[in-house]
Write an enzyme that holds these catalytic residues in place. Structure first.
Site, PDB file in Angstrom:
ATOM      1  N   ILE A   1       0.842  -1.189   0.000  1.00  0.00           N
ATOM      2  CA  ILE A   1       0.000   0.000   0.000  1.00  0.00           C
ATOM      3  C   ILE A   1       0.880   1.241   0.000  1.00  0.00           C
ATOM      4  CG2 ILE A   1      -1.644   1.375   1.352  1.00  0.00           C
ATOM      5  CD1 ILE A   1      -2.944  -1.067   0.111  1.00  0.00           C
ATOM      6  N   LYS A   2       0.587   2.157  -0.917  1.00  0.00           N
ATOM      7  CA  LYS A   2       1.243   3.466  -0.918  1.00  0.00           C
ATOM      8  C   LYS A   2       0.237   4.498  -0.413  1.00  0.00           C
ATOM      9  CE  LYS A   2       3.189   7.115  -3.782  1.00  0.00           C
ATOM     10  NZ  LYS A   2       3.303   7.699  -5.135  1.00  0.00           N
TER      11      LYS A   2
END
Length: 352
Positions: free
Chosen positions: A238-239
């Site tokens: 996840i960014k």
């Protein structure tokens, strides 16, 4: 010496960040980065052997190889913010080969950029550094400007050019978020079938999220829920933007929340705000990488080091920053990336 430089860059924030002890989610509950991260988390998942191999290839590349941490160079700003605005300070990056060279010289685990940038040099570099193809974008030629992520190519094309992973953005909270969730979840399913890892830019975007001069698009509670949706559609990484405020749900009076979210599960300390994001990534089973943000000048290095310390001590997996590196002279950009990586290499910086 590297640690001392980090302390100096943190300045007055050093004591507060390096010695802080979190009392929200215990670090014992987290799935923390480490050399055996893939074995501890993904071997027991539904990801096939090819996905695990490509994930491991990213975790085992560059200066952070074998640590469980990631340093990724993302360059999609030529579409998202226009090439001229992005590369004017350093025109050599109009040539995609120099983007790849910066990632390699900078010791990155992987390079994330567009179909075109990677395809034009894929035969020369796909075996030298893991490729992450960004499969959707917001373009700025529509007038008046709109903010809507659309697909720019197929997952199969990403596989054909040698990608180890695909990346995509969802603007959670936007009018088009429903369509984007469907498109990206289908793309991620196909990527996993082909053996590629998946990375989701979990950004929130809605003008209604701004109230009384506060931008709740970066609120811990709202961004963390975006993360939780992201791991639900099986993003492996996840960014997310670094949270700088909390209480978005209550301030905006929408969605659902519990008072314990703000009294027990988070505090106003930046490490706790970031840890709440990590917790919503299945307690770290999907690694959280925070974004670097726009380049603002001389203070970029100190701010990026600060964000790296927050991310690492919260239980995150690394930083993903582009403009702050490629909008500098090449050698300075390489040194910038190395300094951020030194935070994750420093044994003195532990989990809060």
């Amino acid at each position: 010496m590297a640690y001392q430089k980090i302390v100096e860059l943190l300045g007055n924030d050093a004591e507060n960040l390096l010695n802080y002890k979190s009392n929200t989610f215990s670090k014992d509950l987290l799935h923390l980065p480490g050399p055996d991260f893939a074995d501890r988390v993904f071997v027991q998942s539904n990801r096939n052997q090819q996905v695990i191999r490509n994930l491991t290839a990213m975790y085992n590349h560059g200066r952070l190889a074998g640590t469980g941490y990631l340093s990724i160079l993302p360059v999609d700003q030529d579409i998202e913010h226009t090439a001229g605005a992005s590369f004017a300070k350093n025109p050599l990056y109009f040539d995609p080969e120099n983007i790849i060279k910066l990632a390699i010289e900078g010791g990155s685990n992987a390079v994330a950029t567009t179909f075109g940038n990677l395809a034009i040099v894929s035969r020369k570099y796909a075996h030298k550094i893991p490729f992450i193809v960004k499969i959707n974008h917001n373009e700025l030629l529509t007038y008046p400007t709109k903010y809507n992520q659309i697909m720019f190519g197929s997952v199969d094309d990403a596989w054909n050019l040698g990608a180890a992973a695909v990346g995509a953005t969802i603007y959670f909270g936007s009018e088009e978020s429903g369509r984007q969730i469907i498109e990206v979840s289908q793309a991620f399913e196909r990527a996993h079938e082909l053996g590629m890892a998946t990375i989701l830019w979990c950004y929130t975007r809605n003008n209604a999220f701004k109230k009384d001069g506060v931008n709740y698009e970066t609120a811990a509670d709202i961004t963390a829920q975006a993360n939780h949706i992201g791991v639900t559609i099986q993003a492996d990484i996840i960014k997310q933007k670094m949270p700088d405020v909390n209480g978005g749900f209550t301030a905006l009076n929408f969605s659902k929340s519990d008072p314990l979210m703000y009294s027990e599960l988070a505090s106003d300390h930046p490490i706790d705000l970031c840890r709440y994001q990590v917790a919503n990534c299945y307690m770290g089973r999907a690694g959280l990488i925070n974004s670097g943000g726009e380049s603002k000048g001389p203070g970029d290095l100190a701010n990026s080091v600060l964000n790296a310390v927050i991310n690492k001590r919260a239980g995150g997996t690394g930083l993903i920053l582009g403009r702050r590196a490629f909008q500098r002279p090449f050698a300075e950009g390489v040194e910038f990336l190395h300094t951020i990586q030194d935070v994750y290499l420093a044994p003195e910086i532990d989990i809060a």
